[in-house]
Enzyme design. Sequence first.
Site, PDB file in Angstrom:
ATOM      1  N   CYS A 115      -5.559  27.141 -50.830  1.00 42.42           N
ATOM      2  CA  CYS A 115      -6.803  26.877 -49.958  1.00 42.42           C
ATOM      3  C   CYS A 115      -7.146  27.825 -48.959  1.00 42.42           C
ATOM      4  CB  CYS A 115      -7.086  25.400 -49.606  1.00 42.42           C
ATOM      5  SG  CYS A 115      -7.033  24.121 -50.835  1.00 42.42           S
ATOM      6  N   HIS A 252     -14.035  25.672 -45.570  1.00 38.82           N
ATOM      7  CA  HIS A 252     -13.222  25.207 -46.850  1.00 38.82           C
ATOM      8  C   HIS A 252     -13.848  23.978 -47.315  1.00 38.82           C
ATOM      9  CE1 HIS A 252     -10.459  24.499 -49.835  1.00 38.82           C
ATOM     10  NE2 HIS A 252      -9.667  23.653 -49.016  1.00 38.82           N
ATOM     11  N   ASN A 282     -13.055  20.350 -54.330  1.00 35.97           N
ATOM     12  CA  ASN A 282     -12.282  21.511 -53.786  1.00 35.97           C
ATOM     13  C   ASN A 282     -11.797  22.475 -54.741  1.00 35.97           C
ATOM     14  OD1 ASN A 282     -10.232  22.896 -52.310  1.00 35.97           O
ATOM     15  ND2 ASN A 282      -9.311  21.000 -51.443  1.00 35.97           N
TER      16      ASN A 282
HETATM   17  O1  UT7 Z   1      -7.553  21.784 -49.511  1.00 35.23           O
HETATM   18  C1  UT7 Z   1      -6.373  21.547 -48.900  1.00 35.23           C
HETATM   19  C2  UT7 Z   1      -6.431  20.555 -47.605  1.00 35.23           C
HETATM   20  N1  UT7 Z   1      -6.673  19.344 -48.163  1.00 35.23           N
HETATM   21  C3  UT7 Z   1      -7.405  18.267 -47.432  1.00 35.23           C
HETATM   22  O2  UT7 Z   1      -7.944  18.779 -46.451  1.00 35.23           O
HETATM   23  C4  UT7 Z   1      -7.396  17.015 -47.851  1.00 35.23           C
HETATM   24  C5  UT7 Z   1      -7.211  15.875 -46.629  1.00 35.23           C
HETATM   25  N2  UT7 Z   1      -7.385  14.455 -47.171  1.00 35.23           N
HETATM   26  C6  UT7 Z   1      -8.194  13.861 -47.511  1.00 35.23           C
HETATM   27  O3  UT7 Z   1      -9.498  14.459 -47.794  1.00 35.23           O
HETATM   28  C7  UT7 Z   1      -8.342  12.305 -47.554  1.00 35.23           C
HETATM   29  O4  UT7 Z   1      -7.007  11.947 -46.985  1.00 35.23           O
HETATM   30  C8  UT7 Z   1      -8.378  11.796 -49.075  1.00 35.23           C
HETATM   31  C9  UT7 Z   1      -9.662  12.049 -49.559  1.00 35.23           C
HETATM   32  C10 UT7 Z   1      -7.272  12.570 -49.966  1.00 35.23           C
HETATM   33  C11 UT7 Z   1      -7.939  10.345 -49.116  1.00 35.23           C
HETATM   34  O5  UT7 Z   1      -8.973   9.950 -48.177  1.00 35.23           O
HETATM   35  P1  UT7 Z   1      -8.261   8.571 -47.287  1.00 35.23           P
HETATM   36  O6  UT7 Z   1      -9.620   8.382 -46.690  1.00 35.23           O
HETATM   37  O7  UT7 Z   1      -7.481   9.247 -46.506  1.00 35.23           O
HETATM   38  O8  UT7 Z   1      -7.697   7.474 -48.179  1.00 35.23           O
HETATM   39  P2  UT7 Z   1      -6.270   7.048 -48.358  1.00 35.23           P
HETATM   40  O9  UT7 Z   1      -5.302   7.911 -49.050  1.00 35.23           O
HETATM   41  O10 UT7 Z   1      -6.010   6.407 -46.882  1.00 35.23           O
HETATM   42  O11 UT7 Z   1      -6.648   5.715 -49.365  1.00 35.23           O
HETATM   43  C12 UT7 Z   1      -7.306   4.613 -49.176  1.00 35.23           C
HETATM   44  C13 UT7 Z   1      -7.507   3.967 -50.132  1.00 35.23           C
HETATM   45  C14 UT7 Z   1      -5.807   3.309 -50.725  1.00 35.23           C
HETATM   46  O12 UT7 Z   1      -6.095   2.112 -51.249  1.00 35.23           O
HETATM   47  P3  UT7 Z   1      -5.432   0.703 -50.289  1.00 35.23           P
HETATM   48  O13 UT7 Z   1      -3.760   1.197 -50.110  1.00 35.23           O
HETATM   49  O14 UT7 Z   1      -6.022   0.915 -48.954  1.00 35.23           O
HETATM   50  O15 UT7 Z   1      -5.398  -0.498 -51.047  1.00 35.23           O
HETATM   51  C15 UT7 Z   1      -6.034   4.174 -51.971  1.00 35.23           C
HETATM   52  O16 UT7 Z   1      -5.201   3.783 -52.985  1.00 35.23           O
HETATM   53  O17 UT7 Z   1      -7.888   4.243 -51.270  1.00 35.23           O
HETATM   54  C16 UT7 Z   1      -7.323   4.244 -52.474  1.00 35.23           C
HETATM   55  N3  UT7 Z   1      -7.614   5.301 -53.165  1.00 35.23           N
HETATM   56  C17 UT7 Z   1      -8.501   5.242 -54.186  1.00 35.23           C
HETATM   57  N4  UT7 Z   1      -9.408   4.229 -54.676  1.00 35.23           N
HETATM   58  C18 UT7 Z   1     -10.213   4.777 -55.668  1.00 35.23           C
HETATM   59  C19 UT7 Z   1      -7.081   6.523 -53.382  1.00 35.23           C
HETATM   60  N5  UT7 Z   1      -7.642   7.259 -54.125  1.00 35.23           N
HETATM   61  C20 UT7 Z   1      -8.445   6.595 -54.541  1.00 35.23           C
HETATM   62  C21 UT7 Z   1      -9.604   7.185 -55.742  1.00 35.23           C
HETATM   63  N6  UT7 Z   1     -10.361   6.107 -56.041  1.00 35.23           N
HETATM   64  N7  UT7 Z   1      -9.503   8.204 -56.313  1.00 35.23           N
END
Ligand code: UT7
Length: 325
Positions: A115, A252, A282
């Site tokens: 990225c 980004h 992204n």
């Molecule tokens: O380009 C390279 C750089 N990349 C980035 O900068 C990405 C940085 N990270 C992020 O943008 C975020 O961490 C994500 C968008 C990837 C994830 O968001 P989050 O708020 O950190 O969510 P999480 O991973 O903590 O997941 C929260 C909950 C989980 O469920 P439980 O464990 O709380 O029951 C996940 O299983 O959301 C669930 N979950 C989803 N639910 C519905 C994870 N992905 C999904 C999904 N749909 N697609």
Amino acid sequence: MTQRSVILGCGHYLPRNVWTNDDLRARGVDTTDEWIQQRTGIKQRHAATENEKTSDLAIAAARMALHNAGITADQLDGIVLATTTPDCTFPATAVKVQAALGMTRGFAFDVQSVCSGFLYALSVANNFIITGQAKHLLVIGAETLTRLLNWHDRTTCVLFGDGAGAVVLGAATGTGTVADRGILSTHLHSDGRTHDLLYTNGGPGSNGQVGTIQMEGKEVFKHAVTRLAEVVDEALNANHLNKSDIDWLIPHQANERIILAMAEKLSLPTDRVIITIGEHANTSAASVPLALAHGQQKNKFKPGQLLLLETMGAGLSWGAALIRW
Ligand code: UT7
């Protein structure tokens, strides 16, 4: 007198296929439009058609950038193309662009910093120009990231899209002050200790596979907020500028929450931030040049305004550039 690289023109290309969040759900991904929009800002993403390769996207963006720059391919001294999804393991995708443009001299090579790739490519190209080794260069970010997705991993497969953005850089003479038009400075960083936070579980030199994206999203998020703030301060300090001098943020597009956190840190209203994540998702190395091309196409940037480009990606790698439009 100082040599500067000025952006002469921008171009972009987005595949015709559009997948909304609901389309992903219909494909069997265990997710909802509400979750994706709330956590990321993504509404849809473009996806390359079966026959479209990264080079096809890059060529289309490159042609538009040349047209907008008002120069022809035979005036180019080289092409630097950032991609994580090359057509082939080798040679560089850039040489396909070179051939398609009918460019029979100069160089063409790829840069791989995921990225952060476009800022790395821009930095390399800028150095060729400011050292007098090139007059006109094409810098491209192009990706077919949807080919690296595991559709059974909802934590990553909803985040990415395909596209390409390009700029033509031209050599110009400046006074050496921050009032000059063009790239004022670029700042690149990486920290290989964080390799395992974001990687593909395959590669030509390991298991001979392409692999799919593996990400510790929460950890990457934390690093992004910290590292981006650091590199933006570094860029401003290097030029003795203040955050109030910035007219536009071109970030980004990984997560709208990260983008808005940066805007808040810079005290920039959101109408001074180019946000394309809703429509593009992204697109990795294509994300910043797509946002830049979007801003140019909408006539947002006025001559003399200060643009801040920033990015964060796998490696982890991150960077920033300050550009006087
Ligand atoms: O380009 C390279 C750089 N990349 C980035 O900068 C990405 C940085 N990270 C992020 O943008 C975020 O961490 C994500 C968008 C990837 C994830 O968001 P989050 O708020 O950190 O969510 P999480 O991973 O903590 O997941 C929260 C909950 C989980 O469920 P439980 O464990 O709380 O029951 C996940 O299983 O959301 C669930 N979950 C989803 N639910 C519905 C994870 N992905 C999904 C999904 N749909 N697609």
